[in-house]
Write a protein that holds these residues in place. Sequence first.
Motif, short mmCIF file in Angstrom:
data_model
loop_
_atom_site.label_atom_id
_atom_site.label_comp_id
_atom_site.label_asym_id
_atom_site.label_seq_id
_atom_site.Cartn_x
_atom_site.Cartn_y
_atom_site.Cartn_z
N GLU A 116 -0.13 3.94 -2.54
CA GLU A 116 -1.39 4.61 -2.26
C GLU A 116 -1.15 5.76 -1.27
OE1 GLU A 116 -1.10 1.34 -2.83
OE2 GLU A 116 -3.05 0.37 -2.86
N PRO B 267 -4.98 1.09 -7.98
CA PRO B 267 -5.19 1.97 -6.83
C PRO B 267 -4.38 3.26 -6.90
CG PRO B 267 -4.04 -0.01 -6.14
CD PRO B 267 -4.43 -0.19 -7.58
N GLY B 268 -3.17 3.19 -7.43
CA GLY B 268 -2.36 4.40 -7.56
C GLY B 268 -3.03 5.41 -8.47
N VAL C 279 -8.77 4.59 0.68
CA VAL C 279 -8.03 3.33 0.50
C VAL C 279 -8.84 2.11 0.96
CG1 VAL C 279 -5.97 2.01 1.17
CG2 VAL C 279 -5.75 4.42 0.51
N ILE D 146 -6.35 6.78 -6.69
CA ILE D 146 -6.09 7.77 -5.64
C ILE D 146 -5.52 9.05 -6.24
CG2 ILE D 146 -4.72 8.27 -3.58
CD1 ILE D 146 -5.21 5.32 -2.81
N SER E 110 6.42 -0.41 -3.14
CA SER E 110 5.34 -1.30 -3.59
C SER E 110 5.81 -2.29 -4.65
CB SER E 110 4.16 -0.48 -4.14
OG SER E 110 3.53 0.22 -3.10
N GLU F 159 0.64 8.51 -3.13
CA GLU F 159 -0.27 9.31 -3.96
C GLU F 159 -1.13 10.25 -3.12
OE1 GLU F 159 -0.43 10.00 -7.03
OE2 GLU F 159 0.80 8.43 -7.89
N TYR G 75 0.81 -1.22 0.00
CA TYR G 75 0.00 0.00 0.00
C TYR G 75 0.84 1.27 0.00
CZ TYR G 75 -3.87 -3.08 1.31
OH TYR G 75 -4.79 -4.06 1.34
#
Length: 167
Positions: free
Chosen positions: A28, A99-100, A137, A103, A49, A31, A25
């Motif tokens: 995330e 997810p990157g 998240v 976010i 990551s 970001e 994570y």
Amino acid sequence: MEPTEEKPSEAVDIYRDTWVRFLGYANEVGEAFRPLVPVSLVWSSYAVSTAYVTADAVDKGKKAAAAHRDEPGMGQTTRVAVAVADTFVWQALASIVVPGFTINRVCAATLHVLGRTTKLPLPVRKWTTTAVGLSIVPFIMTPIDRSVDYLLDSSLRKLYRHGEKQE
């Protein structure tokens, strides 16, 4: 939940069952903090990551090799390659790319909207943006994981299964 007698025999996967999972994570968090920190720190979070994803893929390859060590030549090699590739692609998409991007875009939109609709000072807008990024998240992980499973099941994993049927 109380441990059963079977639990001790199950191996703990350090990449999925321990604090090490949180390294996935890192990007995330990077970001979410993008408005507040130098971009080099954000890219460093991606390095953490990526190291996590790579280590998990190598670990799954080693486990596949151990599980199939009695298979002749290419059977074991193929299973190891599939385990490494599947884990790496899944983790790269589910832990880094999707997810990157999500976010990043939510934070960019938040900062933009706050700039257009409020008279908050820039530092407050940036901290608010970071709080929004961090707060989403937990809500995006399960949908992203399921979507990546669906994507791989509908594409790349069909190749693996097709190859297994021909062996």
